[in-house]
Design an enzyme around this catalytic site. Structure first.
Site, PDB file in Angstrom:
ATOM      1  N   ASP A  24     -24.028 -56.041 -22.304  1.00 21.54           N
ATOM      2  CA  ASP A  24     -23.247 -56.183 -20.950  1.00 21.54           C
ATOM      3  C   ASP A  24     -22.339 -57.352 -21.066  1.00 21.54           C
ATOM      4  O   ASP A  24     -22.655 -58.346 -21.382  1.00 21.54           O
ATOM      5  CB  ASP A  24     -24.043 -56.325 -19.316  1.00 21.54           C
ATOM      6  CG  ASP A  24     -22.617 -55.147 -19.022  1.00 21.54           C
ATOM      7  OD1 ASP A  24     -21.656 -55.073 -18.451  1.00 21.54           O
ATOM      8  OD2 ASP A  24     -22.970 -55.066 -17.305  1.00 21.54           O
ATOM      9  N   ASN A  72     -20.949 -43.511 -19.076  1.00 16.54           N
ATOM     10  CA  ASN A  72     -19.503 -44.729 -19.295  1.00 16.54           C
ATOM     11  C   ASN A  72     -18.089 -43.568 -19.496  1.00 16.54           C
ATOM     12  O   ASN A  72     -16.865 -44.045 -19.832  1.00 16.54           O
ATOM     13  CB  ASN A  72     -19.561 -45.221 -21.141  1.00 16.54           C
ATOM     14  CG  ASN A  72     -20.712 -46.682 -20.429  1.00 16.54           C
ATOM     15  OD1 ASN A  72     -21.555 -46.683 -20.941  1.00 16.54           O
ATOM     16  ND2 ASN A  72     -20.328 -46.971 -19.092  1.00 16.54           N
TER      17      ASN A  72
END
Ligand code: FPP
Length: 246
Positions: A24, A72
Site C-alpha cells: 500500500d 479496486n
C-alpha cells in the site's frame, strides 16, 4: 507447544515460511512527488523483484502479494486501465527472469473480470514456472477474501449436491481445499505498508493465526533491508497458536 519451541512454529522453524504483503501507499508516494498515481504503481512494481530475490536468503519459501483487490475496480477508469496494462507489461517483461531465478508464480483471485490477454499471460507464466520451487510467488489479482470464500462455498455446495461430498464430513480441513490457495501453507507473517492498520479483505481464512506488521513505509520505499528486519523480528516472537505459555 513446549517451552523449548517458543518463538517457533508447529514445525520448529524460526523464520516465517510464508510472508504475505499488502503493498500500500503507491498513490501517496506519487502524490508527494507531484506525479500521477500510476507513477507510484510503476515504482511499486519495481520493488517486487527485489523482495522476491531477497526471499531465499531469509528462508522465506512463499511470498504472496496483493496486487489488485475486488474493491479496486471502484478506482477511476484511468487508474484501473493503467494497472491492468502494468500487470500485462510486468508479466511480459519479468517472465524469463522469474523462470531463470527458480521462482514459481501462481495467481489467485477471480479471473472473470480480467481481460483475455492478461489471462493468457497469467496462464503462460504459471505454466512456464511450474517446475520451479526456489520461491513460490503468488500474485493476488482481482482477489478478495470474502469473494474467495463465497466462490469456494459455491463449489463445495455443488459437490454436496452432486453427491461427491458428505455434509456431515465438513470440518475446518474441508473449506481450505476449495480456496484459491489450496496448495499453499497459511501465511505466518502479513505485512502492510503505508501506515494503515487494516487487512482489507486479504487472505481472511488463511491468516487466522498469522502475525501482522503494519509499517509506515510507503510500498515504493520498501527495501530488502526493511523486509529482512521484519522477517528477523518475526523469528524473535512467541507464537502459541491459541495455547498457553508453559
Ligand atoms: C495500493 O496503493 C496499491 C495497489 C492497489 C496496487 C499494487 C500494485 C503494485 C505494487 C504494482 C505492481 C504489482 C505487480 C505484481 C506488478 P494505493 O494506490 O492504494 O496507494 P495510496 O493508499 O497511497 O493511494
Amino acid at each position: 507447544m513446549s517451552p523449548k519451541d517458543q518463538g517457533t512454529d508447529e514445525t520448529g522453524r524460526r523464520g516465517p515460511r510464508h510472508v504475505a504483503i499488502i503493498m500500500d501507499g503507491n498513490g501517496r508516494w506519487a502524490q508527494a512527488r507531484g506525479r500521477p498515481r500510476l507513477f507510484g504503481h510503476h515504482a511499486g512494481a519495481k520493488r517486487v523483484r527485489e523482495i522476491v530475490e531477497a526471499c531465499p536468503d531469509l528462508g522465506v519459501e512463499y511470498l504472496t502479494i496483493f496486487a489488485f483487490s475486488t474493491e479496486n475496480w471502484k478506482r477511476t477508469q484511468v487508474e484501473v486501465a493503467g494497472l491492468m496494462s502494468l500487470f500485462r507489461r510486468y508479466i511480459t517483461k519479468e517472465a524469463r527472469a522469474l523462470r531463470d531465478e527458480g521462482v514459481r508464480v501462481r495467481f489467485i483471485g477471480d479471473r472473470v473480470r480480467l481481460d483475455d490477454k492478461l489471462i493468457r499471460l497469467m496462464d503462460e507464466l504459471e505454466e512456464m514456472t511450474a517446475g520451479n520451487a526456489r520461491v513460490h510467488l503468488t500474485i493476488a489479482l482481482n482477489y478478495g477474501g470474502r469473494d474467495e470464500v463465497a466462490r469456494a462455498t459455491k463449489r463445495l455446495a455443488q459437490d454436496v449436491a452432486d453427491g461427491r461430498l458428505d455434509p456431515a464430513s465438513v470440518d475446518e480441513e474441508t473449506l481450505p481445499k476449495y480456496l484459491d490457495t489450496f496448495v499453499l501453507p497459511d501465511p505466518d507473517l502479513v505485512i502492510r505498508t503505508s501506515g494503515e492498520a487494516r487487512i482489507s479483505n486479504f487472505l481472511l481464512w488463511q491468516s487466522a493465526y498469522a502475525e501482522y506488521e503494519f509499517i509506515d513505509t510507503l510500498w515504493p520505499d520498501f527495501s530488502p533491508d526493511i523486509f529482512a528486519g521484519l522477517v528477523r523480528s518475526y523469528g524473535a516472537r512467541d507464537r502459541r497458536f491459541g495455547g498457553v505459555k508453559a
